[in-house]
Design an enzyme around this catalytic site. Structure first.
Site, mmCIF file in Angstrom:
data_model
loop_
_atom_site.group_PDB
_atom_site.id
_atom_site.type_symbol
_atom_site.label_atom_id
_atom_site.label_comp_id
_atom_site.label_asym_id
_atom_site.label_seq_id
_atom_site.Cartn_x
_atom_site.Cartn_y
_atom_site.Cartn_z
ATOM 1 N N ARG A 51 19.337 50.286 29.176
ATOM 2 C CA ARG A 51 20.162 50.901 30.205
ATOM 3 C C ARG A 51 20.987 51.998 29.540
ATOM 4 N NH1 ARG A 51 24.233 50.212 27.624
ATOM 5 N NH2 ARG A 51 25.403 51.137 29.303
ATOM 6 N N GLY A 52 21.642 52.784 30.383
ATOM 7 C CA GLY A 52 22.317 53.974 29.881
ATOM 8 C C GLY A 52 21.413 55.178 30.068
ATOM 9 N N ALA A 53 21.950 56.241 30.677
ATOM 10 C CA ALA A 53 21.107 57.362 31.088
ATOM 11 C C ALA A 53 20.272 57.960 29.948
ATOM 12 C CB ALA A 53 21.963 58.442 31.755
ATOM 13 N N ARG A 94 14.634 53.390 38.356
ATOM 14 C CA ARG A 94 16.077 53.428 38.678
ATOM 15 C C ARG A 94 16.395 54.819 39.216
ATOM 16 N NH1 ARG A 94 20.408 50.736 34.837
ATOM 17 N NH2 ARG A 94 21.457 50.600 36.863
ATOM 18 N N GLN A 201 28.947 45.053 30.946
ATOM 19 C CA GLN A 201 28.503 45.887 29.827
ATOM 20 C C GLN A 201 29.617 46.143 28.813
ATOM 21 O OE1 GLN A 201 27.985 46.543 33.085
ATOM 22 N NE2 GLN A 201 26.124 47.740 33.435
ATOM 23 N N ASP A 242 25.997 59.096 34.215
ATOM 24 C CA ASP A 242 24.567 59.010 34.488
ATOM 25 C C ASP A 242 24.035 60.241 35.217
ATOM 26 O OD1 ASP A 242 23.322 55.956 34.126
ATOM 27 O OD2 ASP A 242 25.500 56.076 34.202
ATOM 28 N N ASN A 252 29.169 57.565 37.469
ATOM 29 C CA ASN A 252 29.159 56.656 36.323
ATOM 30 C C ASN A 252 29.258 55.225 36.841
ATOM 31 O OD1 ASN A 252 29.086 56.345 33.422
ATOM 32 N ND2 ASN A 252 31.193 55.653 33.539
ATOM 33 N N LYS A 253 29.242 54.288 35.941
ATOM 34 C CA LYS A 253 29.241 52.878 36.315
ATOM 35 C C LYS A 253 30.354 52.567 37.302
ATOM 36 C CE LYS A 253 26.740 50.565 35.283
ATOM 37 N NZ LYS A 253 25.515 50.255 36.060
#
Length: 356
Positions: A51-53, A94, A201, A242, A252-253
């Site tokens: 995960r993470g762009a 995603r 996270q 992201d 973002n998250k």
């Protein structure tokens, strides 16, 4: 090209497959998941193994390279049909992280630019491109880190949300890369890490990463940041992203927007570490950014422990959008974009000059 090796290897090539550190198991176990096809990489992205762009983008590039290697012995028409299927499977994994689509577009353009190559040669070219994307990401993060480090005073107490570290990239990290670079430059920092519910996270990944490198870190729940800001215990906020719209709105998250509002209320700078590949000029504002809704089970509890009552309605948007007016500056590998620049004309000119 000389391969770059990082202390935390989020993705690694074993000669035949791409291995992804299984972030669902951290911090208790460090295990890798091996992927040998576009489908298996897409599954790893969708299931949050990776995960993470930036890391998603790198993984997707390897997914295409692996699919090309797998199909190198087929007929050209079969190769084209099935490789296109691989692109589609990965694109659907995603929706919010634009680096996914950036990497797939780069791999597709490379494929189509070599119509006269044999399938074996083409698969080798695509693999080398995936290697290049991984190494470039680490270099980009280090450049971002150097720019971002100049924004943090010695002794700063900084807050971050989610995980924008080596685990979210090919190495070094975006927001955490800023911290690493500041410390490499001789500055003293202490970090507050939001727990980042519902997938934790910050608690599981950011805290683990910083402990690995003896960077002072204090874990807090998401609803504690305002209290600490009101007491003068936070000097700056640094997060990743992201996707960034052309006007500077930042996805973002989930929970990032609340942190930005609190930072504005308390006159605390709010910085976003943002590689150019994360900026999507095709979207005018953040309202155009697709927001992923994830499974309800992530909100019911964590892993096998559930605390919500059965039958309760649940929402689980994975991201939120922070308006550009709340962003003190974007930190990129080509320099710092201030809020004044965002308010006057957005990112179009900066990005076009940076990508030349």
């Amino acid at each position: 090209m000389k391969r770059v090796m990082e202390r935390v290897q989020t993705l690694r090539w074993n000669g035949k497959q791409i291995e992804l550190i299984d972030q669902r198991l951290l911090p208790f176990r460090t295990e890798y998941v091996a992927c040998d096809s576009a489908k298996s990489v897409a599954g790893a992205i969708r299931d949050m193994v990776v995960r993470g762009a930036p890391a998603i983008g790198v993984a997707a590039a390897y997914g295409i390279a692996l699919e090309a290697r797998r199909l190198a012995g087929t007929m050209p028409s079969v190769f084209a049909e099935r490789l296109n299927e691989g692109f589609n499977i990965l694109a659907a994994s995603r929706p919010t992280a634009v680096n996914l689509f950036w990497a797939l577009d780069r791999m597709r353009k490379l494929w189509l630019s070599h119509p006269d190559k044999s399938l074996k040669e083409l698969s080798g070219i695509l693999l080398q491109e995936a290697h290049a994307i991984l190494d470039e990401d680490i270099g980009i993060n280090r450049k971002m880190g150097q720019y971002g480090a100049t924004l943090l005073p010695d002794g700063a107490k900084v807050l971050t949300h989610c995980n924008a570290g080596a685990l979210a990239t090919a190495g070094h990290g975006t927001a955490l890369g800023v911290f690493r670079s500041a410390i490499e430059a001789g500055k003293r920092l202490s970090v507050f890490a939001d727990e980042t519910r519902p997938f934790l996270q910050g608690a599981r990944l950011t805290a683990w990463e910083l402990l690995q490198e003896n960077i002072p870190v204090t874990l807090i729940t998401d609803n504690m940041s305002g209290y600490l800001m009101s007491r003068g215990e936070i000097d700056a906020v640094v997060v990743g992203t992201d996707r960034v719209a052309a006007n500077g709105d930042v996805a973002n998250k989930i929970g990032t927007y609340m942190v930005a509002v609190l930072a504005k209320r308390h006159n605390i700078p709010f910085y976003v570490a943002c590689p150019l590949s994360t900026i999507d000029l095709s979207l005018a504002t953040g309202s155009d950014i697709p927001i992923e809704e994830r499974p309800a089970n992530e909100v019911k509890g964590f892993r096998d422990c559930h605390w919500a009552p059965e039958g309760v309605a649940i929402r689980n948007p994975a991201f939120d959008v922070t308006p550009a007016e709340l962003v003190t500056a974007l930190v990129t590998e080509k320099g710092i974009v201030t809020n004044d620049t965002l308010m006057k004309g957005g990112l179009s000119g900066f990005v076009k000059n940076g990508r030349q």
